[in-house]
Design an enzyme around this catalytic site. Structure first.
Site, PDB file in Angstrom:
ATOM      1  N   GLU A   1       0.836  -1.223   0.000  1.00 25.43           N
ATOM      2  CA  GLU A   1       0.000   0.000   0.000  1.00 25.43           C
ATOM      3  C   GLU A   1       0.862   1.261   0.000  1.00 25.43           C
ATOM      4  O   GLU A   1       0.730   2.129   0.886  1.00 25.43           O
ATOM      5  CB  GLU A   1      -0.950  -0.012   1.201  1.00 25.43           C
ATOM      6  CG  GLU A   1      -1.959  -1.143   1.138  1.00 25.43           C
ATOM      7  CD  GLU A   1      -3.055  -1.079   2.188  1.00 25.43           C
ATOM      8  OE1 GLU A   1      -2.817  -0.508   3.264  1.00 25.43           O
ATOM      9  OE2 GLU A   1      -4.157  -1.602   1.928  1.00 25.43           O
TER      10      GLU A   1
ATOM     11  N   GLU B   1      -5.484  -8.247  -1.507  1.00 29.76           N
ATOM     12  CA  GLU B   1      -6.149  -8.038  -0.215  1.00 29.76           C
ATOM     13  C   GLU B   1      -7.609  -7.701  -0.429  1.00 29.76           C
ATOM     14  O   GLU B   1      -7.935  -6.740  -1.142  1.00 29.76           O
ATOM     15  CB  GLU B   1      -5.510  -6.875   0.570  1.00 29.76           C
ATOM     16  CG  GLU B   1      -4.360  -7.272   1.423  1.00 29.76           C
ATOM     17  CD  GLU B   1      -3.885  -6.148   2.336  1.00 29.76           C
ATOM     18  OE1 GLU B   1      -4.727  -5.486   2.977  1.00 29.76           O
ATOM     19  OE2 GLU B   1      -2.659  -5.946   2.392  1.00 29.76           O
TER      20      GLU B   1
HETATM   21  C1  BG6 Z   1      -4.622  -3.095   4.742  1.00 29.47           C
HETATM   22  C2  BG6 Z   1      -3.272  -3.496   5.279  1.00 29.47           C
HETATM   23  O1  BG6 Z   1      -4.673  -1.731   4.735  1.00 29.47           O
HETATM   24  O2  BG6 Z   1      -5.744  -3.423   5.458  1.00 29.47           O
HETATM   25  C3  BG6 Z   1      -3.291  -4.652   6.267  1.00 29.47           C
HETATM   26  O3  BG6 Z   1      -2.378  -3.798   4.234  1.00 29.47           O
HETATM   27  C4  BG6 Z   1      -4.518  -4.526   7.165  1.00 29.47           C
HETATM   28  O4  BG6 Z   1      -2.087  -4.685   6.954  1.00 29.47           O
HETATM   29  C5  BG6 Z   1      -5.763  -4.562   6.310  1.00 29.47           C
HETATM   30  O5  BG6 Z   1      -4.566  -5.479   8.158  1.00 29.47           O
HETATM   31  C6  BG6 Z   1      -7.062  -4.542   7.082  1.00 29.47           C
HETATM   32  O6  BG6 Z   1      -7.069  -3.463   7.971  1.00 29.47           O
HETATM   33  P1  BG6 Z   1      -7.336  -3.656   9.511  1.00 29.47           P
HETATM   34  O7  BG6 Z   1      -7.022  -2.370  10.134  1.00 29.47           O
HETATM   35  O8  BG6 Z   1      -8.747  -4.059   9.633  1.00 29.47           O
HETATM   36  O9  BG6 Z   1      -6.413  -4.751   9.939  1.00 29.47           O
END
Ligand code: BG6
Length: 479
Positions: free
Chosen positions: A176, A377
């Site tokens: 990111e 993701e």
């Molecule tokens: C992304 C990141 O922004 O979102 C991860 O790359 C992160 O590291 C994921 O865990 C989900 O966000 P969160 O805050 O719910 O864990």
């Protein structure tokens, strides 16, 4: 006709600082994220430049992946994964970043993780830097603000990639990377910069000039590594990784449309253009002017960027938001900011759920770059309830997964070249934004609570069986 091409990669993704724990084992040094405390949705994580024994640092224990990765990879294999995206903790390889020789124990650890994947026919996809860098680099040279950090990163990344030559074929240079554009949140976790006056993870003091230079150093590091890999490791594909922040205009008011376009240029295209096209976009100067920064890109740096274009685009996608020129509409409480979309439901953490947005953004990206896209993701963070018999009926997660896989299939039918999908947090891990355990993404439950109590034992949720069936049918069986 099949909805997904043969060989489409299915799997899941984790990050070292959220998964591994074992923060002071195996010769590991301290990482930036080892100094981020736990928090909640409403109480942001703190950053302790001085270690505080009274505080809880979730990265210190993670979900104990450091000791249990074999068991976890076996569970991933049982679900049928063909890819596992994980990140390497720089401090396991070079504990402070400044050593001349790498830490053999750290290299052996990641080689063993890779071997474990290969044993089951799972392709490793490695994120070289996922919101983590040696704390010593942050404290001594101000993280990525220093040009010296480029060489420290290259030393680390090349050492690791040489060690895994022939075994790992996919790498992402920075997680990111565009989060470094968010002055309030990105300085510390993305760029290793801690400015005087920083309150907590969501309220960081910002010096835009420094931040834009730091980001430029990451672009240069990424491009140099990509060019090196193309020459030295021709069987390796290098990707960029962006947090795609899909924004819709709240209304047809041209002022809203204009603002969406402006935000998209900054958050979605500024970094990706540099990494996919090998040059800063035409609107970069306007962004620098608006931010009050002066950037002089030397001919040498421009050449480096041009020679280090990535092979594929990868991204996270969780949610969309709305943009409004009316400031009152803009305070939705959402992490990404923006206005609430009246057509979408939200999670308990106020993240709007928008599967169609995935199809929309995949098309936007492909129209622009025409290179393969990897969805690395996507997932749903939710509190789970354990039934008295120990089972977990996470139908909400199944629904989220099904709808997003369908949207991805629609984008492929549109003609977008999507090559793989890794669900975020296939096993429960510590959440990044809040440092919580309560916000769970996994198909595999981990018995650990907010305070670190629990057995850390793993168990299968209902969604485990659903994803297994989905993968076995290459995305056809989604009923
Ligand atoms: C992304 C990141 O922004 O979102 C991860 O790359 C992160 O590291 C994921 O865990 C989900 O966000 P969160 O805050 O719910 O864990």
């Amino acid at each position: 006709m099949a909805r997904f091409p043969e060989g489409f990669l299915w799997g899941g993704a984790t990050a070292a600082n959220q998964y591994e724990g074992g923060w002071n084992e195996g010769g590991k040094g301290e990482s930036c994220m080892d100094r981020a405390t736990n928090g909640t949705h409403t109480e942001p994580r703190k950053i302790d430049m001085a270690y505080n024994p009274e505080h809880t640092y979730p990265a210190h224990t993670g979900v104990d992946g450091y000791h249990r990765y074999k068991e976890d990879i076996a569970l991933f294999a049982e679900m049928g994964f063909t890819v596992y995206r994980f990140s390497v903790n720089w401090t396991r390889i070079y504990p402070t970043g400044f050593e001349d020789e790498p830490n053999e124990e750290g290299l052996a650890f990641y080689e063993s993780m890779v071997d474990e994947c290969l044993k089951y026919g799972i392709q490793p996809l490695i994120t070289l830097s996922h919101y983590e860098m040696p704390l010593a680099i942050c404290q001594k040279v101000d993280g990525w603000a220093s040009r010296e950090t480029i060489d420290l990163y290259l030393k680390y990344a090349k050492t690791l990639m040489r060690r895994l030559a022939g075994k790992c074929h996919y790498y992402l240079t920075f997680n990111e990377i565009n989060v470094g554009l968010m002055g309030n949140m990105g300085n510390y976790m993305s760029l290793g910069i801690y400015n005087e006056g920083t309150v907590d993870m969501r309220h960081q003091a910002d010096i835009p000039q420094k931040r834009f230079e730091a980001l430029h150093h990451q672009f240069i590091a990424s491009a140099l590594l990509v060019a090196w890999a193309h020459k030295e490791l021709p069987d390796v594909k290098m990707g960029c990784m962006q947090a795609f922040m899909l924004s819709y205009p709240l209304t047809p008011n041209p002022a809203d449309i204009e603002l969406v376009q402006e935000r998209r240029r900054l958050m979605d295209w500024y970094c990706a253009d540099v990494q996919c096209r090998g040059a800063y976009p035409y609107f970069a100067q306007k962004i620098w002017d608006d931010e009050g920064v002066t950037m002089q890109i030397s001919d040498e740096d421009a050449r480096i960027l041009a020679e280090g274009k990535v092979d594929f685009y990868s991204h996270s996608y969780y949610q969309s938001n709305c943009t409004s020129a009316n400031p009152q509409e803009e305070s939705s409480g959402n992490l990404m900011g923006g206005a609430k979309n009246p057509y979408l439901k939200e999670t308990a953490w106020e993240w709007p759920i928008d599967p169609t947005g995935l199809r929309v953004m995949l098309n936007l990206v492909y129209e622009r770059y025409q290179i393969p896209i990897f969805v690395v993701e996507n997932g749903l963070g939710q509190a789970d309830v354990v039934n008295p018999d120990g089972t977990i009926d996470d139908d909400y997660r199944i629904e989220y997964l099904r709808d997003h896989v369908n949207a991805m299939a629609d984008a492929i039918a549109d003609g977008v070249d999507v090559i793989g999908y890794t669900w975020w947090g296939p096993i429960d891990i510590v959440s990044n934004a809040d440092g919580q355990m309560a916000k769970r993404y996994g198909f595999i439950y981990v018995d650990k609570d907010e305070h670190g109590n629990g057995t850390y034992n793993r168990s299968r949720k209902k969604s485990f069986w659903y994803y297994k069936r989905l993968i076995a049918s290459n995305g056809e069986d989604v009923a």
